[in-house]
Design a protein around this motif. Sequence first.
Motif, mmCIF file in Angstrom:
data_model
loop_
_atom_site.group_PDB
_atom_site.id
_atom_site.type_symbol
_atom_site.label_atom_id
_atom_site.label_comp_id
_atom_site.label_asym_id
_atom_site.label_seq_id
_atom_site.Cartn_x
_atom_site.Cartn_y
_atom_site.Cartn_z
ATOM 1 N N HIS A 225 0.792 -1.224 0.000
ATOM 2 C CA HIS A 225 0.000 0.000 0.000
ATOM 3 C C HIS A 225 0.826 1.276 0.000
ATOM 4 O O HIS A 225 0.496 2.230 -0.690
ATOM 5 N N LEU A 226 1.876 1.311 0.810
ATOM 6 C CA LEU A 226 2.613 2.574 0.933
ATOM 7 C C LEU A 226 3.582 2.785 -0.229
ATOM 8 O O LEU A 226 3.578 3.822 -0.879
ATOM 9 N N ILE A 227 4.431 1.785 -0.490
ATOM 10 C CA ILE A 227 5.457 1.957 -1.515
ATOM 11 C C ILE A 227 4.867 2.185 -2.917
ATOM 12 O O ILE A 227 5.291 3.104 -3.612
ATOM 13 N N PRO A 228 3.846 1.391 -3.339
ATOM 14 C CA PRO A 228 3.308 1.645 -4.684
ATOM 15 C C PRO A 228 2.799 3.076 -4.861
ATOM 16 O O PRO A 228 2.839 3.623 -5.949
ATOM 17 N N ASN A 229 2.335 3.700 -3.772
ATOM 18 C CA ASN A 229 1.822 5.057 -3.885
ATOM 19 C C ASN A 229 2.903 6.121 -3.945
ATOM 20 O O ASN A 229 2.616 7.285 -4.185
ATOM 21 N N THR A 230 4.162 5.731 -3.670
ATOM 22 C CA THR A 230 5.233 6.711 -3.831
ATOM 23 C C THR A 230 6.051 6.379 -5.078
ATOM 24 O O THR A 230 7.123 6.904 -5.285
ATOM 25 N N MET A 231 5.511 5.476 -5.913
ATOM 26 C CA MET A 231 6.259 4.988 -7.079
ATOM 27 C C MET A 231 6.713 6.113 -7.994
ATOM 28 O O MET A 231 7.802 6.058 -8.547
ATOM 29 N N GLY A 232 5.866 7.126 -8.156
ATOM 30 C CA GLY A 232 6.231 8.242 -9.041
ATOM 31 C C GLY A 232 7.563 8.845 -8.632
ATOM 32 O O GLY A 232 8.490 8.952 -9.434
ATOM 33 N N ALA A 233 7.659 9.203 -7.349
ATOM 34 C CA ALA A 233 8.884 9.807 -6.844
ATOM 35 C C ALA A 233 10.058 8.847 -7.016
ATOM 36 O O ALA A 233 11.168 9.250 -7.380
ATOM 37 N N ILE A 234 9.799 7.560 -6.774
ATOM 38 C CA ILE A 234 10.886 6.586 -6.863
ATOM 39 C C ILE A 234 11.382 6.458 -8.303
ATOM 40 O O ILE A 234 12.587 6.470 -8.560
ATOM 41 N N ILE A 235 10.444 6.396 -9.252
ATOM 42 C CA ILE A 235 10.858 6.248 -10.653
ATOM 43 C C ILE A 235 11.635 7.478 -11.126
ATOM 44 O O ILE A 235 12.693 7.358 -11.747
#
Lengths: 318, 319
Positions: A225-235
């Motif tokens: 839940h948490l990590i997929p929602n910050t995926m933009g920043a990570i990519i």
Amino acid sequence: MTTDIATLGTPSFGGESAEQALTPGQLIWRRFRKHRMALLGMIGFCILLLFIIIGSLLVNEERANAVDLQGRLSPPSEVHWMGTDSTGRDIFARIIHGGQISLVVGVLSVFLSVSLGTLIGGIAAYYGGWVDSLLMRFTEAMLSIPSLFLLIVLGKFLGRDIQTFTIFGQTFSGSVAIVIFVIGVTSWMFLARIVRANVLSLRELDYISVSKSLGASDMRIFFRHLIPNTMGAIIVSTTLGLAGAILLEAYVSFLGLGIQPPTASWGNMLTAAQTFIQKGSWWMWVFPSIFIVATILCINLIGDGLRDAFDPRSTRHL
Amino acid sequence: MWSYIARRAVQALFTLMIITVLCFLLTRFSGDPIAQYAANPRMSAEDKAALRERLGLNQPLPVQYFKWLGLAVQGDLGQSFFAKQPVSEMIAQRLPNTLILMFTTEIITVSIALLLGIISAVKQYSAVDNIITSFSFIGYSIPIFFSALGLMLIFAVQFKEWGLPYLPTGAAVWDKKDPVEYIKNLILPVSALVIVQTAGYSRFVRTSMLEVLGLDYVRTARAKGLTSRVVLFKHALRNAALPLVTIVGLDIPFLLGGAIVTESVYSWPGMGRLFWEYAQRSDYPVVLGILLIVSTAVVAFTIITDVLYTFVDPRIRLS
């Protein structure tokens, strides 16, 4: 496009209303496509990749490392398209194999730094309290030491006894692994801060407390839940981090602490150029530099496009 | 305000503690300073043990750390193994050269960046803007050794070959009788740094200028009938340049040490090159001393910049 009264108001999944039912991925791709410079960067990067892949199939590594003292420091000619270096090695062949090393180092060290940054930032925000303050002070401490200093000291620290190792039938100098590790552990800090900030705000949302009350484990909440929602920043920071990592590799190798010859890298090809530039061997400087600058430029352009595409506020490209 | 500063200072002290432990462990393990005597046939095993004893290298690590920290707080950074000189003296000798290089670079960079950023923002999407934006993208992707070596090749090597007046690339020593020579030596390293630095700054000025130009008070100023020059420089620029304070403030300490590559390409006798030379010899008191000074500067400047910002921009409240 025909729309009769009966279908109005009810969702239709036909081809004509695909405009309204775009997935986030499609939206992002659509915005990215409109970014001309980013597309240019993407094309440039693909050409570079093809050049390195096809090149390494045609020119083997022995050729890149073959020493020819008779033909040392010869300017570009029909035999040596980009001239030879101070020990007579062919610069064209070394650029191909050096590029391979530079990209491998870049990709693997970014993988390491992104994993570290996501984990540390995520854990700090999720657990909060003293875990958070300890991890963030540590992040701050790492950020306060200029990265080149840290790289030099770490490189010295690990580079005392270097062995060679073999992966996929290719022999690498142990310095490659050390450089990957050193770059990875010195460049996770910015991402850690971004992930922390994102997770801090996500943590308070209802769907997380719902998952918790449904009995989801910390691991599940964190990774599903948490990590997929910050995926933009990570990519985005992965892309920009790749440019940074390739640059850092070039810096340490240029200073002579990174990839050790005979293994070529774009950075260590320039180490020797520094001495011989005074004698007018311009080709030793020009060719590796052009490749470094072109690669970094393309990746930065892609990163810039991705940042705009992932930014939900940016609608001007739609 | 004061409680904010106090809280930040306590946090900073904690951060500094972590930095010192980190740096101490890394440098202490990054090579044996005695190893350079290994080839010396006149040194017996006993001599080496005695030297180790004298330098305090045989004591437990925590003892070594606290001894070093205790002295460092009082300004004594120990003695260089190699140069047999106090570290603080060695740094004090090199620091002025680095500061001159950095401040000259920073002043030129900020002036050029402001100019380019304003032009680009005022003439948004024009040919000039596109050219400036493209160049700043390229400049942003240039490693410092590219510009340093390139300038050296053109202005020092090729100009000499073509019989044109060329620039020196050697080390500069400040000499009262010959300041011109020193300035000549400064030109190439400063230009190399400016090329790389200006790119990011000018993009930044462009973005913040565009933001400010779209605000109501700028439109009001225009509606009052002020000339565009007054609107641009007296009204818009003042607010647009504010964020630059943060960027410059945070960059200065990094510049202090960030010149390792420039200084080593041009043999500039600054602190970056000192660090690089002594790191190769595992002379850890010197390495540790420089690391401590640079990272303390970074931590201090972060707080100073934050506080300074509230003075130049009263809209920001510290909490």
